[in-house]
Design a protein around this motif. Structure first.
Motif, PDB file in Angstrom:
ATOM      1  N   SER A 231      -3.865 -10.194  -7.467  1.00  0.00           N
ATOM      2  CA  SER A 231      -3.854 -10.208  -6.009  1.00  0.00           C
ATOM      3  C   SER A 231      -4.850 -11.222  -5.455  1.00  0.00           C
ATOM      4  N   VAL A 260       3.036 -10.225   3.644  1.00  0.00           N
ATOM      5  CA  VAL A 260       3.610  -9.027   3.026  1.00  0.00           C
ATOM      6  C   VAL A 260       2.640  -8.432   2.013  1.00  0.00           C
ATOM      7  N   MET A 261       1.990  -9.288   1.250  1.00  0.00           N
ATOM      8  CA  MET A 261       1.038  -8.820   0.251  1.00  0.00           C
ATOM      9  C   MET A 261      -0.132  -8.089   0.913  1.00  0.00           C
ATOM     10  N   ALA A 264       0.979  -4.742   2.125  1.00  0.00           N
ATOM     11  CA  ALA A 264       1.073  -3.807   0.998  1.00  0.00           C
ATOM     12  C   ALA A 264      -0.303  -3.233   0.674  1.00  0.00           C
ATOM     13  N   CYS A 267      -1.096  -0.589   3.322  1.00  0.00           N
ATOM     14  CA  CYS A 267      -0.300   0.642   3.202  1.00  0.00           C
ATOM     15  C   CYS A 267      -0.659   1.431   1.951  1.00  0.00           C
ATOM     16  N   ALA A 268      -0.957   0.721   0.862  1.00  0.00           N
ATOM     17  CA  ALA A 268      -1.216   1.395  -0.414  1.00  0.00           C
ATOM     18  C   ALA A 268      -2.583   2.064  -0.442  1.00  0.00           C
ATOM     19  N   VAL A 314       9.559 -10.896  -2.767  1.00  0.00           N
ATOM     20  CA  VAL A 314       9.026  -9.864  -1.872  1.00  0.00           C
ATOM     21  C   VAL A 314       8.514  -8.684  -2.697  1.00  0.00           C
ATOM     22  N   VAL A 315       9.288  -8.269  -3.695  1.00  0.00           N
ATOM     23  CA  VAL A 315       8.850  -7.192  -4.585  1.00  0.00           C
ATOM     24  C   VAL A 315       7.549  -7.579  -5.281  1.00  0.00           C
ATOM     25  N   VAL A 318       4.625  -7.255  -2.954  1.00  0.00           N
ATOM     26  CA  VAL A 318       4.275  -5.856  -2.701  1.00  0.00           C
ATOM     27  C   VAL A 318       3.489  -5.266  -3.869  1.00  0.00           C
ATOM     28  N   GLY A 321       0.120  -6.774  -4.299  1.00  0.00           N
ATOM     29  CA  GLY A 321      -0.755  -6.280  -3.240  1.00  0.00           C
ATOM     30  C   GLY A 321      -1.328  -4.908  -3.541  1.00  0.00           C
ATOM     31  N   VAL A 322      -0.542  -4.048  -4.168  1.00  0.00           N
ATOM     32  CA  VAL A 322      -1.014  -2.700  -4.503  1.00  0.00           C
ATOM     33  C   VAL A 322      -2.198  -2.769  -5.472  1.00  0.00           C
TER      34      VAL A 322
END
Length: 428
Positions: A231, A260-261, A264, A267-268, A314-315, A318, A321-322
């Motif tokens: 990340s 987006v990263m 993520a 949100c995570a 995109v996946v 994400v 990013g987590v």
């Protein structure tokens, strides 16, 4: 000054804004990498040195900054960090040569290192104990908005107004924050300047040695090492070039993926915080699972014939990013493995892990890109990025091996203490 909700909130908001802007400055080079290679006529390895030095300084100062906060208070250290970042970013905007730009990024790293610890100390001083975990989580989550601002808006600014004006404009934010710190911040209710006793070098060495000796601290170190580097490398430097040059995306789409990263990450964080609190015995299992998923998605992207489809990228954004908030699980291991008087030293040690791995990866990617790119061009071909990003597998292999190794040792310590009748917290 009374510890009212209004004053506590005002102090927190100013501290949060300082941290948010620090994250922005830390991340601003992510979308300016290609522009930097043209401005300073440098190679990929030289470009990576910007981020390498910044991360090195940040990581090296974590323990000294913690000691400085204990000695001089959050307000003074935070004010110093803000001034350093402001001057350094202005210098970066005006630097005519690569060497001067490097010096500027070193000072950006120094100022950045002085923000988050200070804000957390302010939170613990101004809020009741029952609210500290929530406010801490909000601080980390909302602070990532700085990385969002460093993606699409900074991409637009560099394109429309150019390097110098874009960086000078962002540096000017520090002037407003400096004024806010001077007017609003107090170290604690009723205490503008909080000063602590000086610590001897012997006491510092003893605390660090005792923290590192516990296998739980080492488990936290390797958790942080394994989860963060992918990340960090993408968000701070190589994500934008990888998406544009390696995967053929437009600059706007590349900036959106970086956003987006960051989303993520935001949100995570709360989800992982709840999960760790509810299932503390499965912290290492959670880390092992997350890293396995990150490595698996990277494998699919790198093995994809030609450019990977947008949905897959995109996946990737994400899951990578987590990994950022997953690295925070390592700090929880430090907390439950050490007594209160060693929290700061254990946290400083663990925080070295992810930044050490990130340093290694950032410079390795630059070296491999130079190696696999013909001549001295900065037009890195997709194949060069496949080679470069594959360097992550070495770090994952090392990190996961050590996580498993110290998980076994930490649980053995807990089992031994339970047999001896010593109450311990869950060990991962």
């Amino acid at each position: 000054m009374k510890p009212t909700v209004r004053t506590a909130t005002a102090v927190w908001i100013v501290g949060l804004l300082v941290y948010l802007v620090a994250v922005f400055h830390r991340s601003s080079l992510a979308v300016a990498g290609l522009a930097a290679t043209e401005r300073f006529d440098i190679s990929a390895a030289q470009l990576a040195t910007f981020t390498m030095l910044q991360l090195l300084v940040y990581a090296a100062l974590q323990i000294p900054v913690g000691l400085a906060v204990d000695r001089f208070g959050s307000r003074s250290v935070l004010l110093t960090g803000t001034i350093l970042i402001t001057v350094a970013q202005a210098g970066f905007a005006l630097a005519p040569t690569y060497s001067l730009a490097l010096v500027a990024r070193v000072f950006v790293g120094m100022g950045d290192a002085m923000t988050f610890i200070c804000v957390l100390r302010l939170v613990s001083s101004w809020f009741p104990a029952r609210r500290i975990p929530l406010v801490t989580q909000l601080t980390g989550t909302l602070g990532q908005l700085g990385a969002v601002a460093a993606a699409i808006p900074m991409t637009w600014a560099l394109r429309e107004v150019g390097w110098t004006r874009a960086y000078l404009t962002t540096a000017s934010l520090g002037l407003l924050l400096t004024a806010a710190i001077l007017v609003v911040l107090w170290d604690a209710p009723g205490i503008r300047h909080l000063r602590g006793p000086a610590m001897s070098l012997t006491a510092v060495r003893t605390s660090l040695a005792a923290s590192w000796a516990h296998p739980g601290t080492r488990l936290g170190f390797w958790m942080h090492f394994s989860t963060q580097f992918s990340s960090t490398a993408l968000s701070l430097l190589w994500g934008y070039p990888f998406f544009v040059r390696g995967e053929g995306l437009s600059p706007g789409t590349a900036g959106a993926l970086l956003t987006v990263m960051v989303l993520a990450v935001m949100c995570a964080g709360p989800v992982l915080g709840w999960l760790v609190g509810a299932h503390p015995w499965h912290r290492s299992t959670t880390v092992l699972s997350i890293v396995s998923v990150i490595a698996g998605v990277w494998t699919v992207v790198l093995a994809w014939p030609g450019n990977a489809p947008l949905w897959l990228l995109v996946v990737l954004a994400v899951v990578v990013g987590v990994g950022g908030p997953a690295s925070m699980i390592g700090f929880d291991l430090g907390r439950t493995s050490n007594p209160t008087e060693r929290f700061a030293s254990a946290t400083g040690i663990i925080n070295q892990g992810g930044f050490l791995a990130s340093l290694i990866l950032v410079i390795t990617i630059g070296l491999i890109l130079d190696w696999r790119t013909p001549g001295h061009s900065d037009a890195y071909p997709p194949e060069a990025f496949r080679w470069a990003m594959s360097a992550q597998y070495v770090l994952w292999a090392l990190g996961l091996t050590q996580v498993y190794r110290y998980r076994v040792k930490t649980r053995a310590v807990v089992d031994r203490d339970e047999l001896e009748g010593v109450a311990r917290s869950p060990a991962g």
